[in-house]
Design a protein around this motif. Structure first.
Motif, PDB file in Angstrom:
ATOM      1  N   TYR A 132       0.844  -1.208   0.000  1.00 44.77           N
ATOM      2  CA  TYR A 132       0.000   0.000   0.000  1.00 44.77           C
ATOM      3  C   TYR A 132       0.877   1.256   0.000  1.00 44.77           C
ATOM      4  O   TYR A 132       0.620   2.196  -0.748  1.00 44.77           O
ATOM      5  CB  TYR A 132      -0.945  -0.009   1.206  1.00 44.77           C
ATOM      6  CG  TYR A 132      -1.763   1.251   1.325  1.00 44.77           C
ATOM      7  CD1 TYR A 132      -2.827   1.491   0.469  1.00 44.77           C
ATOM      8  CD2 TYR A 132      -1.464   2.217   2.279  1.00 44.77           C
ATOM      9  CE1 TYR A 132      -3.579   2.660   0.558  1.00 44.77           C
ATOM     10  CE2 TYR A 132      -2.204   3.385   2.375  1.00 44.77           C
ATOM     11  CZ  TYR A 132      -3.259   3.593   1.509  1.00 44.77           C
ATOM     12  OH  TYR A 132      -3.985   4.750   1.603  1.00 44.77           O
ATOM     13  N   LEU A 133       1.901   1.273   0.835  1.00 44.00           N
ATOM     14  CA  LEU A 133       2.829   2.407   0.886  1.00 44.00           C
ATOM     15  C   LEU A 133       3.460   2.644  -0.480  1.00 44.00           C
ATOM     16  O   LEU A 133       3.508   3.778  -0.964  1.00 44.00           O
ATOM     17  CB  LEU A 133       3.918   2.161   1.934  1.00 44.00           C
ATOM     18  CG  LEU A 133       5.089   3.134   1.944  1.00 44.00           C
ATOM     19  CD1 LEU A 133       4.641   4.531   2.328  1.00 44.00           C
ATOM     20  CD2 LEU A 133       6.172   2.640   2.887  1.00 44.00           C
ATOM     21  N   PHE A 134       3.929   1.591  -1.124  1.00 39.56           N
ATOM     22  CA  PHE A 134       4.572   1.703  -2.428  1.00 39.56           C
ATOM     23  C   PHE A 134       3.605   2.256  -3.474  1.00 39.56           C
ATOM     24  O   PHE A 134       3.926   3.202  -4.195  1.00 39.56           O
ATOM     25  CB  PHE A 134       5.111   0.329  -2.869  1.00 39.56           C
ATOM     26  CG  PHE A 134       5.727   0.334  -4.229  1.00 39.56           C
ATOM     27  CD1 PHE A 134       6.975   0.902  -4.434  1.00 39.56           C
ATOM     28  CD2 PHE A 134       5.059  -0.219  -5.315  1.00 39.56           C
ATOM     29  CE1 PHE A 134       7.555   0.916  -5.705  1.00 39.56           C
ATOM     30  CE2 PHE A 134       5.620  -0.207  -6.581  1.00 39.56           C
ATOM     31  CZ  PHE A 134       6.871   0.359  -6.774  1.00 39.56           C
ATOM     32  N   ILE A 135       2.399   1.677  -3.542  1.00 40.36           N
ATOM     33  CA  ILE A 135       1.409   2.111  -4.529  1.00 40.36           C
ATOM     34  C   ILE A 135       0.991   3.558  -4.266  1.00 40.36           C
ATOM     35  O   ILE A 135       0.875   4.357  -5.196  1.00 40.36           O
ATOM     36  CB  ILE A 135       0.185   1.166  -4.523  1.00 40.36           C
ATOM     37  CG1 ILE A 135       0.592  -0.196  -5.083  1.00 40.36           C
ATOM     38  CG2 ILE A 135      -0.971   1.753  -5.319  1.00 40.36           C
ATOM     39  CD1 ILE A 135      -0.450  -1.280  -4.894  1.00 40.36           C
ATOM     40  N   LEU A 136       0.774   3.890  -2.995  1.00 43.49           N
ATOM     41  CA  LEU A 136       0.387   5.250  -2.631  1.00 43.49           C
ATOM     42  C   LEU A 136       1.467   6.253  -3.037  1.00 43.49           C
ATOM     43  O   LEU A 136       1.173   7.296  -3.632  1.00 43.49           O
ATOM     44  CB  LEU A 136       0.130   5.331  -1.122  1.00 43.49           C
ATOM     45  CG  LEU A 136      -0.325   6.670  -0.561  1.00 43.49           C
ATOM     46  CD1 LEU A 136      -1.714   7.010  -1.085  1.00 43.49           C
ATOM     47  CD2 LEU A 136      -0.326   6.624   0.955  1.00 43.49           C
ATOM     48  N   PHE A 137       2.725   5.936  -2.733  1.00 44.70           N
ATOM     49  CA  PHE A 137       3.818   6.852  -3.071  1.00 44.70           C
ATOM     50  C   PHE A 137       3.935   7.042  -4.584  1.00 44.70           C
ATOM     51  O   PHE A 137       4.039   8.174  -5.062  1.00 44.70           O
ATOM     52  CB  PHE A 137       5.156   6.362  -2.498  1.00 44.70           C
ATOM     53  CG  PHE A 137       6.286   7.300  -2.789  1.00 44.70           C
ATOM     54  CD1 PHE A 137       6.489   8.418  -1.999  1.00 44.70           C
ATOM     55  CD2 PHE A 137       7.115   7.103  -3.880  1.00 44.70           C
ATOM     56  CE1 PHE A 137       7.512   9.315  -2.281  1.00 44.70           C
ATOM     57  CE2 PHE A 137       8.136   7.994  -4.174  1.00 44.70           C
ATOM     58  CZ  PHE A 137       8.334   9.098  -3.360  1.00 44.70           C
ATOM     59  N   ILE A 138       3.926   5.948  -5.326  1.00 38.16           N
ATOM     60  CA  ILE A 138       4.091   6.038  -6.785  1.00 38.16           C
ATOM     61  C   ILE A 138       2.935   6.821  -7.418  1.00 38.16           C
ATOM     62  O   ILE A 138       3.159   7.702  -8.251  1.00 38.16           O
ATOM     63  CB  ILE A 138       4.214   4.631  -7.416  1.00 38.16           C
ATOM     64  CG1 ILE A 138       5.502   3.936  -6.940  1.00 38.16           C
ATOM     65  CG2 ILE A 138       4.170   4.696  -8.938  1.00 38.16           C
ATOM     66  CD1 ILE A 138       6.798   4.666  -7.268  1.00 38.16           C
ATOM     67  N   SER A 139       1.700   6.524  -7.020  1.00 35.77           N
ATOM     68  CA  SER A 139       0.565   7.237  -7.628  1.00 35.77           C
ATOM     69  C   SER A 139       0.588   8.719  -7.262  1.00 35.77           C
ATOM     70  O   SER A 139       0.337   9.582  -8.117  1.00 35.77           O
ATOM     71  CB  SER A 139      -0.760   6.595  -7.229  1.00 35.77           C
ATOM     72  OG  SER A 139      -0.985   6.712  -5.850  1.00 35.77           O
ATOM     73  N   ASN A 140       0.910   9.035  -6.000  1.00 42.37           N
ATOM     74  CA  ASN A 140       1.020  10.443  -5.600  1.00 42.37           C
ATOM     75  C   ASN A 140       2.164  11.131  -6.333  1.00 42.37           C
ATOM     76  O   ASN A 140       2.030  12.287  -6.747  1.00 42.37           O
ATOM     77  CB  ASN A 140       1.230  10.570  -4.086  1.00 42.37           C
ATOM     78  CG  ASN A 140      -0.040  10.416  -3.296  1.00 42.37           C
ATOM     79  OD1 ASN A 140      -1.128  10.660  -3.785  1.00 42.37           O
ATOM     80  ND2 ASN A 140       0.094   9.994  -2.056  1.00 42.37           N
ATOM     81  N   PHE A 141       3.283  10.440  -6.475  1.00 44.56           N
ATOM     82  CA  PHE A 141       4.442  11.031  -7.157  1.00 44.56           C
ATOM     83  C   PHE A 141       4.095  11.401  -8.593  1.00 44.56           C
ATOM     84  O   PHE A 141       4.375  12.514  -9.043  1.00 44.56           O
ATOM     85  CB  PHE A 141       5.635  10.078  -7.123  1.00 44.56           C
ATOM     86  CG  PHE A 141       6.833  10.608  -7.854  1.00 44.56           C
ATOM     87  CD1 PHE A 141       7.619  11.601  -7.289  1.00 44.56           C
ATOM     88  CD2 PHE A 141       7.162  10.132  -9.111  1.00 44.56           C
ATOM     89  CE1 PHE A 141       8.721  12.107  -7.967  1.00 44.56           C
ATOM     90  CE2 PHE A 141       8.262  10.632  -9.793  1.00 44.56           C
ATOM     91  CZ  PHE A 141       9.039  11.622  -9.227  1.00 44.56           C
ATOM     92  N   ILE A 142       3.474  10.472  -9.300  1.00 44.30           N
ATOM     93  CA  ILE A 142       3.144  10.727 -10.708  1.00 44.30           C
ATOM     94  C   ILE A 142       2.174  11.905 -10.833  1.00 44.30           C
ATOM     95  O   ILE A 142       2.435  12.856 -11.576  1.00 44.30           O
ATOM     96  CB  ILE A 142       2.571   9.455 -11.373  1.00 44.30           C
ATOM     97  CG1 ILE A 142       3.687   8.396 -11.493  1.00 44.30           C
ATOM     98  CG2 ILE A 142       1.979   9.764 -12.744  1.00 44.30           C
ATOM     99  CD1 ILE A 142       3.188   7.014 -11.871  1.00 44.30           C
ATOM    100  N   THR A 143       1.074  11.858 -10.098  1.00 46.20           N
ATOM    101  CA  THR A 143       0.079  12.929 -10.248  1.00 46.20           C
ATOM    102  C   THR A 143       0.576  14.264  -9.702  1.00 46.20           C
ATOM    103  O   THR A 143       0.389  15.305 -10.344  1.00 46.20           O
ATOM    104  CB  THR A 143      -1.255  12.558  -9.574  1.00 46.20           C
ATOM    105  OG1 THR A 143      -1.025  12.253  -8.207  1.00 46.20           O
ATOM    106  CG2 THR A 143      -1.923  11.388 -10.258  1.00 46.20           C
ATOM    107  N   ASN A 144       1.212  14.258  -8.537  1.00 43.28           N
ATOM    108  CA  ASN A 144       1.637  15.529  -7.933  1.00 43.28           C
ATOM    109  C   ASN A 144       2.752  16.206  -8.708  1.00 43.28           C
ATOM    110  O   ASN A 144       2.768  17.433  -8.809  1.00 43.28           O
ATOM    111  CB  ASN A 144       2.048  15.319  -6.474  1.00 43.28           C
ATOM    112  CG  ASN A 144       0.873  15.019  -5.578  1.00 43.28           C
ATOM    113  OD1 ASN A 144      -0.263  15.336  -5.901  1.00 43.28           O
ATOM    114  ND2 ASN A 144       1.146  14.409  -4.447  1.00 43.28           N
ATOM    115  N   THR A 145       3.681  15.445  -9.250  1.00 41.53           N
ATOM    116  CA  THR A 145       4.752  16.095 -10.011  1.00 41.53           C
ATOM    117  C   THR A 145       4.221  16.645 -11.335  1.00 41.53           C
ATOM    118  O   THR A 145       4.603  17.739 -11.744  1.00 41.53           O
ATOM    119  CB  THR A 145       5.955  15.150 -10.253  1.00 41.53           C
ATOM    120  OG1 THR A 145       5.503  13.944 -10.853  1.00 41.53           O
ATOM    121  CG2 THR A 145       6.681  14.856  -8.961  1.00 41.53           C
ATOM    122  N   ILE A 146       3.325  15.898 -11.977  1.00 38.58           N
ATOM    123  CA  ILE A 146       2.754  16.403 -13.238  1.00 38.58           C
ATOM    124  C   ILE A 146       1.969  17.690 -12.982  1.00 38.58           C
ATOM    125  O   ILE A 146       2.177  18.700 -13.654  1.00 38.58           O
ATOM    126  CB  ILE A 146       1.863  15.338 -13.909  1.00 38.58           C
ATOM    127  CG1 ILE A 146       2.735  14.211 -14.472  1.00 38.58           C
ATOM    128  CG2 ILE A 146       0.997  15.953 -15.013  1.00 38.58           C
ATOM    129  CD1 ILE A 146       1.964  12.995 -14.950  1.00 38.58           C
TER     130      ILE A 146
END
Length: 166
Positions: A132-146
């Protein structure tokens, strides 16, 4: 680090707003871009700089704001999940499961459901799931950086236009 202190501050502010129920749904598309714009404004005020903002700087400020927001959002979400042993993922799992079963995606969907149920059990039992931590971080990283980059470019346009009008 001093150079990116405004992005750190704005990213933290975006993260705090992003965990508030109701406002949470506007996190990626309004709060993070707004935080990137705020970071550019803070940078200009702190450095007493009235020069035009270059696109590279706007992109970097948006990227860094998105990265800091991701780190803080993920940390706060995991901390709250650890304390409460529940989160939005667990609340939405039954609806997700019924939707996936209705759409009949096949054996791959069944494997995904097994993983999702395993994550939910870990969270409910211990308050933490590495997946869950991994998926949460990756999805947040992609959307927030874009969206941070978009906010940085919008901020550049607004602030440079304001300089031209003065």
């Amino acid at each position: 680090m001093k150079r990116y202190l405004p992005t750190f501050i704005a990213g933290f502010g975006a993260a705090v707003l992003s965990i508030v129920p109701g406002i949470k749904s506007f996190s990626c598309c309004l709060i993070v871009p707004g935080a990137a714009i705020l970071a550019l404004i803070l940078d200009q005020r702190v450095n007493k700089n009235s020069e035009r903002i270059a696109a590279g700087k706007a992109i970097m400020f948006g990227l860094m704001t998105g990265l800091f927001a991701t780190i803080f959002i993920t940390t706060l979400d995991v901390l709250i999940t650890f304390i409460t042993k529940t989160n939005d993922f667990i609340e939405a799992l039954p609806q997700s499961e019924s939707l996936i079963r209705e759409l009949k995606f096949g054996p791959m969907a069944e494997e995904s459901l097994k993983l999702m149920k395993q994550m939910a059990k870990q969270i409910q039992k211990t308050g933490f799931s590495p997946l869950y931590l991994f998926i949460l971080f990756i999805s947040n990283f992609i959307t927030n950086t874009i969206f941070g980059i978009i906010g940085g470019l919008v901020g550049m346009g607004l602030l440079n236009k304001r300089k031209t009008e003065q």
